[in-house]
Motif scaffolding. Structure first.
Motif, PDB file in Angstrom:
ATOM      1  N   GLU A 314       1.705 -10.489 -24.000  1.00 32.80           N
ATOM      2  CA  GLU A 314       1.093 -10.785 -22.771  1.00 32.80           C
ATOM      3  C   GLU A 314       0.863  -9.695 -21.622  1.00 32.80           C
ATOM      4  N   LYS A 315       1.835  -8.810 -21.377  1.00 29.63           N
ATOM      5  CA  LYS A 315       1.711  -7.740 -20.545  1.00 29.63           C
ATOM      6  C   LYS A 315       0.579  -6.688 -21.010  1.00 29.63           C
ATOM      7  N   ILE A 316       0.429  -6.097 -22.145  1.00 28.40           N
ATOM      8  CA  ILE A 316      -0.458  -5.445 -22.912  1.00 28.40           C
ATOM      9  C   ILE A 316      -1.844  -6.011 -22.716  1.00 28.40           C
ATOM     10  N   LYS A 347      -5.537   7.645 -22.218  1.00 31.27           N
ATOM     11  CA  LYS A 347      -4.072   7.921 -21.760  1.00 31.27           C
ATOM     12  C   LYS A 347      -3.655   7.089 -20.541  1.00 31.27           C
ATOM     13  N   ASP A 348      -4.729   7.058 -19.505  1.00 25.63           N
ATOM     14  CA  ASP A 348      -4.523   6.180 -18.328  1.00 25.63           C
ATOM     15  C   ASP A 348      -4.075   4.622 -18.536  1.00 25.63           C
ATOM     16  N   ILE A 349      -4.782   4.393 -19.733  1.00 26.50           N
ATOM     17  CA  ILE A 349      -4.590   2.774 -20.186  1.00 26.50           C
ATOM     18  C   ILE A 349      -3.194   2.748 -20.890  1.00 26.50           C
ATOM     19  N   ALA A 350      -2.807   3.722 -21.465  1.00 27.06           N
ATOM     20  CA  ALA A 350      -1.668   3.771 -22.311  1.00 27.06           C
ATOM     21  C   ALA A 350      -0.459   3.596 -21.285  1.00 27.06           C
ATOM     22  N   LEU A 351      -0.555   4.503 -20.077  1.00 27.38           N
ATOM     23  CA  LEU A 351       0.383   4.638 -19.030  1.00 27.38           C
ATOM     24  C   LEU A 351       0.513   3.020 -18.652  1.00 27.38           C
ATOM     25  N   LYS A 352      -0.649   2.495 -18.359  1.00 22.31           N
ATOM     26  CA  LYS A 352      -0.483   1.174 -17.759  1.00 22.31           C
ATOM     27  C   LYS A 352       0.085   0.056 -18.426  1.00 22.31           C
ATOM     28  N   MET A 353      -0.109   0.164 -19.678  1.00 24.30           N
ATOM     29  CA  MET A 353       0.636  -0.513 -20.637  1.00 24.30           C
ATOM     30  C   MET A 353       2.208  -0.314 -20.857  1.00 24.30           C
ATOM     31  N   VAL A 357       4.956  -3.178 -19.494  1.00 19.98           N
ATOM     32  CA  VAL A 357       6.065  -3.719 -20.071  1.00 19.98           C
ATOM     33  C   VAL A 357       7.336  -3.547 -19.422  1.00 19.98           C
ATOM     34  N   HIS A 358       7.585  -2.644 -18.681  1.00 19.07           N
ATOM     35  CA  HIS A 358       8.788  -2.287 -17.798  1.00 19.07           C
ATOM     36  C   HIS A 358       8.872  -3.426 -16.884  1.00 19.07           C
ATOM     37  N   THR A 359       8.192  -4.532 -16.490  1.00 19.77           N
ATOM     38  CA  THR A 359       8.138  -5.426 -15.657  1.00 19.77           C
ATOM     39  C   THR A 359       8.871  -6.947 -16.333  1.00 19.77           C
ATOM     40  N   ILE A 360       8.983  -6.648 -17.417  1.00 16.67           N
ATOM     41  CA  ILE A 360       9.390  -7.956 -18.523  1.00 16.67           C
ATOM     42  C   ILE A 360      10.978  -7.923 -18.024  1.00 16.67           C
ATOM     43  N   VAL A 368       8.396   0.580 -24.431  1.00 16.00           N
ATOM     44  CA  VAL A 368       7.672   0.699 -25.460  1.00 16.00           C
ATOM     45  C   VAL A 368       7.605   2.066 -25.679  1.00 16.00           C
ATOM     46  N   SER A 369       7.250   2.787 -26.950  1.00 16.36           N
ATOM     47  CA  SER A 369       6.877   4.168 -27.268  1.00 16.36           C
ATOM     48  C   SER A 369       5.410   3.840 -27.854  1.00 16.36           C
ATOM     49  N   ILE A 370       4.453   4.794 -27.332  1.00 12.49           N
ATOM     50  CA  ILE A 370       2.888   4.660 -27.648  1.00 12.49           C
ATOM     51  C   ILE A 370       2.439   5.998 -28.434  1.00 12.49           C
TER      52      ILE A 370
END
Length: 407
Positions: A314-316, A347-353, A357-360, A368-370
């Motif tokens: 859901e976060k992603i 990279k910006d999108i990956a950072l937002k992902m 996730v940190h907000t869970i 998460v590792s990307i």
């Protein structure tokens, strides 16, 4: 097979309906013919009775008038005057249905040969004055004069029928007669009408009703056929809709992961393969792995682990576009495919992902590792892209997790 069964069912229904409709029609037609015949006979009876009764009344009035004018006349003299006047009238009168009046004069109320004389008969004028016998039979063996004499003696007036051959019918036909005993002169005043035309009348009505009835039956059968055709079309449409929905649900089960509602690996790899075949440029592929997911299951239980998987997806999804593809690669690994982005934007999108996730919010921190890679012109197979993204993910894991690496 289903179509054949449906056709047989429809055919049987049409045949049964047609048979029942036809049977009902013939029953109704028969009853209608019977009622029509009864109505015509009743109409003729009323006509005969009304005419004869009026005729008798006219004779009585004329008797009274003659006595007033000739008070010294005897009964025979008055009767003679009446005979002449009545003969002229009866021979020239025209009545409904081809009916006519005749008069027989009784000489012996006990019957037998020479029991009466035929006084007036417009259809058989040459027989006027001849003696009649109660032993005379018609073509059916009935004794009409015996019936006539017995009836008027008992009831004064009554109806009876027999077979008679007159000038209008070359063969003997059934005849309905109303007889009235005029006791002053011992006259039996009769009026008769042929019943032969009833059959013709009823037959004409039946043929007319047949025409409309068969048209009606054909129309009913057409409606039934159209109904089954429409029902079949509607049923087929419902079946197609049912199977389309079923196929859609089945496809959903095939394309979507039942737990996270992300796409399945099979769908994701097919989608990635289609991108390669279309030579799509500027397309980023993210390999995402939940850090220390085993610890979540071990410490908080599998139910909490399932909830983490759901929330990560859901976060992603909250970060990417609706048109982007996120699929579950296996276990706690996911792959995200985003078109029309360059490396910096990816990279910006990956950072937002990662930040999303940190907000869970659970008892244990979720990260998460990307691993990120861009599709290259040299890529020939999907495994080339997946392997490169997986290598980038390995770098993120080996560098301490909760990181983004790109190759």
């Amino acid at each position: 097979m289903n179509r054949f069964r449906y056709f047989i069912k429809a055919l049987i229904t049409v045949i049964v309906t047609f048979s029942l409709t036809a049977a009902l029609y013939f029953f109704v037609t028969k009853e209608y013919a019977r009622e029509t015949k009864e109505n015509v006979v009743t109409l003729k009876k009323n006509t005969l009775k009304y005419t004869v009764n009026n005729f008798v009344t006219a004779i009585r009035i004329r008797d009274r008038d003659i006595r007033k004018v000739h008070p010294n006349y005897t009964k025979k003299q008055i009767q003679k005057i009446q005979k002449k006047a009545l003969r002229d009238y009866i021979h020239h009168a025209k009545f409904n249905f081809g009916s006519y009046i005749w008069i027989n004069e009784i000489h012996n109320f006990n019957g037998g040969n020479r029991y009466a004389k035929r006084l007036i008969h417009p259809e058989l004028p040459k027989t006027e004055g001849q003696w009649l016998s109660t032993n005379t039979k018609d073509v059916k063996g009935q004794k009409p004069y015996q019936m006539e004499l017995s009836g008027v003696k008992k009831h004064t007036s009554f109806f009876y029928s027999y077979y008679f051959k007159d000038n209008h019918h070359p063969q003997a036909t059934p005849k309905l007669t109303y007889a009235y005993l005029y006791k002053d002169y011992n006259w039996i005043i009769c009026m008769g009408v042929s019943l032969n035309d009833i059959h013709t009348y009823v037959e004409r009505i039946r043929k007319t009703s047949d025409k409309y009835a068969f048209t009606g039956i054909a129309f009913i059968e057409l409606l039934i056929t159209l109904f089954f055709a429409f029902s079949y079309h509607f049923d087929r449409k419902k079946q197609r809709q049912y199977f389309a929905k079923k196929e859609e649900r089945l496809q959903t089960q095939i394309d979507y992961d039942y737990l996270t509602k992300a796409y399945t690996r099979n769908y994701g790899e097919k989608y990635l393969s289609s991108l390669l075949s279309r030579h799509i440029s500027q397309c980023a592929v993210f390999m995402i792995d939940i850090d220390d997911f085993k610890l979540v299951n071990d410490h908080l239980g599998h139910k909490a682990g399932d909830e983490v998987l759901i929330q990560v997806v859901e976060k992603i999804k909250s970060v990417i576009r609706f048109s982007d593809v996120l699929f579950r690669y296996g276990g706690d690994e996911f792959v995200c495919i985003i078109e029309h982005v360059d490396a910096d934007h990816a990279k910006d999108i990956a950072l937002k992902m990662k930040k999303s996730v940190h907000t869970i919010a659970i008892e244990q921190e979720v990260t998460v590792s990307i691993g990120l890679t861009m599709i290259k012109e040299t890529d020939q197979h999907t495994k080339d892209i997946i392997n490169r993204a997986d290598q980038a993910l390995y770098q993120s894991k080996s560098q301490g997790k909760d990181r983004i690496s790109a190759l």
